[in-house]
Design a protein around this motif. Sequence first.
Motif, PDB file in Angstrom:
ATOM      1  N   LYS A  93       0.734  -1.193  -0.094  1.00  0.00           N
ATOM      2  CA  LYS A  93      -0.059   0.107   0.011  1.00  0.00           C
ATOM      3  C   LYS A  93       0.947   1.235  -0.019  1.00  0.00           C
ATOM      4  O   LYS A  93       1.780   1.361   0.867  1.00  0.00           O
ATOM      5  N   PRO A  94       0.694   2.139  -0.941  1.00  0.00           N
ATOM      6  CA  PRO A  94       1.514   3.616  -0.812  1.00  0.00           C
ATOM      7  C   PRO A  94       1.221   4.401   0.402  1.00  0.00           C
ATOM      8  O   PRO A  94       0.016   4.461   0.628  1.00  0.00           O
ATOM      9  N   PHE A  95       2.291   4.790   0.902  1.00  0.00           N
ATOM     10  CA  PHE A  95       2.177   5.909   1.991  1.00  0.00           C
ATOM     11  C   PHE A  95       2.737   7.035   1.425  1.00  0.00           C
ATOM     12  O   PHE A  95       3.847   7.049   0.900  1.00  0.00           O
ATOM     13  N   ARG A  96       2.280   8.206   1.953  1.00  0.00           N
ATOM     14  CA  ARG A  96       3.066   9.462   1.896  1.00  0.00           C
ATOM     15  C   ARG A  96       3.755  10.008   2.938  1.00  0.00           C
ATOM     16  O   ARG A  96       3.176   9.941   4.352  1.00  0.00           O
ATOM     17  N   LEU A  97       5.175  10.364   2.992  1.00  0.00           N
ATOM     18  CA  LEU A  97       5.798  10.669   4.186  1.00  0.00           C
ATOM     19  C   LEU A  97       6.254  12.133   3.997  1.00  0.00           C
ATOM     20  O   LEU A  97       6.809  12.459   2.991  1.00  0.00           O
ATOM     21  N   GLN A  98       5.712  12.747   4.875  1.00  0.00           N
ATOM     22  CA  GLN A  98       5.903  14.269   4.892  1.00  0.00           C
ATOM     23  C   GLN A  98       7.176  14.559   6.134  1.00  0.00           C
ATOM     24  O   GLN A  98       6.557  14.417   7.183  1.00  0.00           O
ATOM     25  N   LEU A  99       8.172  15.368   6.050  1.00  0.00           N
ATOM     26  CA  LEU A  99       9.020  15.872   7.026  1.00  0.00           C
ATOM     27  C   LEU A  99       8.944  17.301   7.212  1.00  0.00           C
ATOM     28  O   LEU A  99       8.398  18.171   6.522  1.00  0.00           O
ATOM     29  N   ALA A 100       9.237  17.433   8.716  1.00  0.00           N
ATOM     30  CA  ALA A 100       9.091  19.058   9.007  1.00  0.00           C
ATOM     31  C   ALA A 100      10.019  19.916   8.437  1.00  0.00           C
ATOM     32  O   ALA A 100       9.994  21.084   8.279  1.00  0.00           O
ATOM     33  N   ALA A 101      11.215  19.260   8.179  1.00  0.00           N
ATOM     34  CA  ALA A 101      12.428  19.951   7.559  1.00  0.00           C
ATOM     35  C   ALA A 101      13.090  18.825   6.510  1.00  0.00           C
ATOM     36  O   ALA A 101      12.861  17.699   6.772  1.00  0.00           O
ATOM     37  N   PRO A 112      19.060  15.823   4.213  1.00  0.00           N
ATOM     38  CA  PRO A 112      19.866  15.634   3.007  1.00  0.00           C
ATOM     39  C   PRO A 112      20.014  13.895   2.920  1.00  0.00           C
ATOM     40  O   PRO A 112      19.923  13.280   3.869  1.00  0.00           O
ATOM     41  N   GLN A 113      20.112  13.568   1.758  1.00  0.00           N
ATOM     42  CA  GLN A 113      20.111  12.242   1.361  1.00  0.00           C
ATOM     43  C   GLN A 113      19.140  11.389   2.112  1.00  0.00           C
ATOM     44  O   GLN A 113      19.109  10.222   2.617  1.00  0.00           O
ATOM     45  N   LEU A 114      17.726  11.946   1.804  1.00  0.00           N
ATOM     46  CA  LEU A 114      16.682  11.260   2.439  1.00  0.00           C
ATOM     47  C   LEU A 114      16.454   9.787   1.585  1.00  0.00           C
ATOM     48  O   LEU A 114      16.161   8.803   2.421  1.00  0.00           O
ATOM     49  N   ALA A 115      16.444   9.972   0.482  1.00  0.00           N
ATOM     50  CA  ALA A 115      16.428   8.685  -0.188  1.00  0.00           C
ATOM     51  C   ALA A 115      17.367   7.626   0.095  1.00  0.00           C
ATOM     52  O   ALA A 115      17.046   6.334   0.275  1.00  0.00           O
ATOM     53  N   ASP A 116      18.499   7.756   0.484  1.00  0.00           N
ATOM     54  CA  ASP A 116      19.440   6.744   0.823  1.00  0.00           C
ATOM     55  C   ASP A 116      19.049   6.393   2.184  1.00  0.00           C
ATOM     56  O   ASP A 116      19.281   5.104   2.541  1.00  0.00           O
ATOM     57  N   ILE A 117      18.639   7.183   2.976  1.00  0.00           N
ATOM     58  CA  ILE A 117      18.370   6.844   4.455  1.00  0.00           C
ATOM     59  C   ILE A 117      17.049   5.978   4.527  1.00  0.00           C
ATOM     60  O   ILE A 117      16.959   4.701   5.027  1.00  0.00           O
ATOM     61  N   LEU A 140      14.073  11.022  11.926  1.00  0.00           N
ATOM     62  CA  LEU A 140      13.352  11.693  10.921  1.00  0.00           C
ATOM     63  C   LEU A 140      12.198  12.721  11.397  1.00  0.00           C
ATOM     64  O   LEU A 140      11.629  11.959  12.224  1.00  0.00           O
ATOM     65  N   PRO A 141      11.969  14.005  11.303  1.00  0.00           N
ATOM     66  CA  PRO A 141      11.217  14.822  11.845  1.00  0.00           C
ATOM     67  C   PRO A 141       9.847  14.445  11.060  1.00  0.00           C
ATOM     68  O   PRO A 141       9.289  15.519  10.139  1.00  0.00           O
ATOM     69  N   GLY A 147      -1.571  -3.363   9.397  1.00  0.00           N
ATOM     70  CA  GLY A 147      -1.333  -2.270  10.125  1.00  0.00           C
ATOM     71  C   GLY A 147      -0.079  -2.527  11.133  1.00  0.00           C
ATOM     72  O   GLY A 147       0.637  -1.363  11.412  1.00  0.00           O
ATOM     73  N   LEU A 148       0.202  -3.710  11.650  1.00  0.00           N
ATOM     74  CA  LEU A 148       1.172  -3.934  12.504  1.00  0.00           C
ATOM     75  C   LEU A 148       2.509  -3.415  11.671  1.00  0.00           C
ATOM     76  O   LEU A 148       3.495  -3.013  12.257  1.00  0.00           O
ATOM     77  N   SER A 149       2.649  -4.023  10.283  1.00  0.00           N
ATOM     78  CA  SER A 149       4.005  -3.805   9.712  1.00  0.00           C
ATOM     79  C   SER A 149       4.085  -1.954   9.370  1.00  0.00           C
ATOM     80  O   SER A 149       5.115  -1.707   9.564  1.00  0.00           O
ATOM     81  N   GLN A 150       2.916  -1.326   9.225  1.00  0.00           N
ATOM     82  CA  GLN A 150       2.968   0.177   9.235  1.00  0.00           C
ATOM     83  C   GLN A 150       3.612   0.553  10.355  1.00  0.00           C
ATOM     84  O   GLN A 150       4.379   1.666  10.464  1.00  0.00           O
ATOM     85  N   HIS A 151       3.034   0.080  11.495  1.00  0.00           N
ATOM     86  CA  HIS A 151       3.473   0.929  12.732  1.00  0.00           C
ATOM     87  C   HIS A 151       5.017   0.555  12.950  1.00  0.00           C
ATOM     88  O   HIS A 151       5.475   1.502  13.531  1.00  0.00           O
ATOM     89  N   ARG A 152       5.457  -0.663  12.846  1.00  0.00           N
ATOM     90  CA  ARG A 152       6.815  -0.858  12.764  1.00  0.00           C
ATOM     91  C   ARG A 152       7.723   0.149  11.600  1.00  0.00           C
ATOM     92  O   ARG A 152       8.817   0.641  12.245  1.00  0.00           O
ATOM     93  N   VAL A 153       7.434   0.366  10.610  1.00  0.00           N
ATOM     94  CA  VAL A 153       8.059   1.453   9.693  1.00  0.00           C
ATOM     95  C   VAL A 153       7.816   2.607  10.552  1.00  0.00           C
ATOM     96  O   VAL A 153       8.963   3.358  10.383  1.00  0.00           O
ATOM     97  N   LEU A 154       6.927   3.105  10.956  1.00  0.00           N
ATOM     98  CA  LEU A 154       6.776   4.552  11.499  1.00  0.00           C
ATOM     99  C   LEU A 154       7.591   4.596  12.713  1.00  0.00           C
ATOM    100  O   LEU A 154       8.299   5.420  12.856  1.00  0.00           O
ATOM    101  N   LYS A 155       7.666   3.568  13.592  1.00  0.00           N
ATOM    102  CA  LYS A 155       8.738   3.557  14.544  1.00  0.00           C
ATOM    103  C   LYS A 155       9.943   3.901  14.355  1.00  0.00           C
ATOM    104  O   LYS A 155      10.835   4.538  14.862  1.00  0.00           O
TER     105      LYS A 155
END
Length: 382
Positions: free
Chosen positions: A301-309, A312-317, A358-359, A343-351
């Motif tokens: 499932k595609p997710f959108r990740l938005q950072l507050a700032a 650099p090298q976000l793709a590599d991270i 990452l902000p 949902g459990l896998s998504q929770h682990r990724v967010l953690k």
Amino acid sequence: MIHRFGAPAHAGGLPPNGRQSWIPYPRPTRRLCIPKVISKSRTDTLLQAILIGAGLAAELLPAFTGIIRFNFTATVLPMIAVDNLIFEYPGVRALDRASFTIPQGRVTALVGPNGAGKTTLLRCMAALEQPVSGRIEIGGIDVLEQPRACHRIIGYLSDFFGLYQRLTVRQCLHYVARAQGIAAADCPAAIADVARSLQIEDRLDQYPGELSRGLRQRLAIAQAIIHKPAVVLLDEPASGLDPEARHQLAELFLQLQRQGMTLVVSSHILAELEAYSSDMLVLRQGRIVEHAALNAPAQHKPFRLQLAAAIPQLADILRKLPGLELVRTDQDRLAIVNLESDGLSQHRVLKALLDAGLPVCEFAPAAVNLQDAYLQTLDKQP
């Protein structure tokens, strides 16, 4: 003898209308062919005649009817089948062993960079170009062997089309209708129907030279579909149309799909294709690199990740983190990633994202559009 896609192997090919398909009728010792029909009563009558002709008892009709109806559901013939197609210009291989099938009633977006071979592929399918080798079948008709029969069941709109400047819009449509085999008595109704669909009823007595670019485009599309073809091939159909006309064009394509037509549409405007496409066929350097259904159920499932700032090298991270697949990033602040559906896998990724420092200010399901799917396909290529 049966052709590979089930068309009858006799000199005449398909019936004149080109729309009746054929399926094999199984028997222990030999194979017969019966036409696929819609009416149950017509099916039973035909089966009874076959049984009597074969010396079998008519009482076997219910059992044989069950066999035939099983075949109706199990035998799904593709409306378009392209196999190992090769086309070359002097010094350039425009199509390199292209192979794919498209079922009836699909709207396929043909996408790819300039020079990928999209126009060449459409022209080969429309029997306007002769490939070096390969096979194309549309509605069971061998396009290379029976180009005239193929023209009866397809509509084609080229990127650069021509119109008869000395004929009125009505006369242009009448000429094409007669050329496609529509009886003279039926032409007025066909013209009125297609003119209403393309909203050019008030332009029928004008000449093409008096029309705007967008109205000429509508006239060209009307010419391509006036005979209600089974397959419609369109190369950049929205070129020159204003936003309102493009929306109306998308509605028209969906209407044609509901009528059972199969469409292949080439365009560089992916957002436009997304409005009506059910499949995506990606062509690159003459090769099919992806053929996938859009909006189909998937394990990811595609997710959108938005950072507050910006980081650099976000793709590599992100590539180093487990449990996610990077689709794309934008200015080191935004990313689209694929995650497992649970949902459990998504929770682990967010953690894991938070543990990496990452902000994160937004982390939610994203609707991946056709452009995202196309770019993701290109990223997979070497």
